[in-house]
Design an enzyme around this catalytic site. Structure first.
Site, mmCIF file in Angstrom:
data_model
loop_
_atom_site.group_PDB
_atom_site.id
_atom_site.type_symbol
_atom_site.label_atom_id
_atom_site.label_comp_id
_atom_site.label_asym_id
_atom_site.label_seq_id
_atom_site.Cartn_x
_atom_site.Cartn_y
_atom_site.Cartn_z
ATOM 1 N N GLU A 21 35.328 29.336 41.338
ATOM 2 C CA GLU A 21 36.602 29.405 41.623
ATOM 3 C C GLU A 21 36.374 29.133 43.165
ATOM 4 O OE1 GLU A 21 38.787 29.085 39.491
ATOM 5 O OE2 GLU A 21 37.870 29.981 37.650
ATOM 6 N N CYS A 25 40.860 38.663 36.824
ATOM 7 C CA CYS A 25 40.089 38.030 37.652
ATOM 8 C C CYS A 25 40.533 37.302 38.713
ATOM 9 C CB CYS A 25 39.178 36.654 36.584
ATOM 10 S SG CYS A 25 38.283 37.212 35.466
ATOM 11 N N HIS A 69 33.306 32.452 37.284
ATOM 12 C CA HIS A 69 33.492 32.859 35.796
ATOM 13 C C HIS A 69 32.296 32.354 34.857
ATOM 14 C CE1 HIS A 69 38.192 33.143 35.926
ATOM 15 N NE2 HIS A 69 37.705 34.263 35.101
#
Length: 194
Positions: free
Chosen positions: A81, A143, A162
Site C-alpha cells: 500500500e 488497516c 496486506h
C-alpha cells in the site's frame, strides 16, 4: 536501528489473523543484527489502534513502522500500500464504533504517501509462490485508518502490507519469509534516503 511491526487480532470469521501470524513469524526470523525488531498486535478497534500507534511514534520513534493487515479478498497476493486516506471510515469496528467525522485526523491532509517507494519495491522484488501487487487504496477500514495515523505521526516513515488469509499453500512461515524479503528491501531504501 529500531523498526516496529504490527499485525491485527481476530475479527469477523478470522479467529486466527494471518497478519499477526506473519508478524510473529518475521520476529522469529529477524532482520539481521543491526535491526532491533519490536512487534505488537493491534485490536480491530479504531480508537485503541490509534492510541497504540501514537504511543509507538511518541515513545519509541522508530526508523520505520510496518503494519501488516489481512486482505480477505486476496488469495495468494501480497499487496503493498502506497498511501493512507483520511476520510470515509463509516464501517464499524469490532466494538461497533466508527471514528468521529468518519476520519482519522480532523484537520489532517486528505491522503499521505509513505516515504517508502512501493512502486520501486514492487518492480524490484519477487517472492516465490505469490504475486505482489501495488495499491493506492488500503480500504477505509482499520488497516487504512491505522496506516494513515502512522503516516501522520511518523512523518511518512510507515508502510503497510496486506497479506492473504492462511491456507494450505499460504502458511505463517511462508508469509514471515515473504515479509522478511520485502522489509529488508524497505530498510535498504530507508538507508539510501538518509
Amino acid at each position: 536501528h529500531l523498526s516496529f511491526f504490527s499485525g491485527f487480532g481476530p475479527f469477523r470469521q478470522y479467529l486466527v489473523n494471518s497478519s499477526w501470524e506473519a508478524v510473529k513469524e518475521l520476529s522469529k526470523r529477524g532482520l539481521g543484527g543491526n535491526i532491533d525488531l519490536r512487534i505488537m498486535q493491534l485490536p480491530v478497534v479504531y480508537q485503541k489502534a490509534k492510541e497504540q500507534i501514537c504511543k509507538i511514534w511518541t515513545t519509541l520513534q522508530p526508523l520505520l513502522t510496518v503494519h501488516v493487515g489481512l486482505a480477505s479478498s486476496a488469495t495468494a497476493l501480497i499487496i503493498l500500500e502506497q498511501c493512507g486516506k483520511n476520510k470515509g471510515y463509516h464501517e464499524r469496528d469490532a466494538c461497533g464504533f466508527h471514528p468521529e467525522g468518519a476520519c482519522c485526523v480532523l484537520d489532517g491532509p486528505e491522503k499521505i504517501d509513505s516515504t517508502i517507494n512501493m512502486k520501486a519495491l514492487w518492480k524490484n522484488i519477487s517472492v516465490e509462490g505469490t504475486d505482489i501487487v501495488l495499491s493506492r487504496d488500503a480500504g477505509r477500514y482499520i488497516c487504512d485508518y491505522t496506516y494513515y495515523t502512522s503516516l501522520y505521526y511518523g512523518n511518512g516513515r510507515a508502510a503497510f502490507i496486506h497479506v492473504p488469509p492462511l491456507s494450505e499453500s499460504v502458511t505463517a512461515e511462508f508469509l514471515g519469509k515473504a515479509l522478511q524479503t520485502i522489509i529488508l528491501a524497505m530498510l535498504e531504501q530507508c538507508g539510501e534516503q538518509r
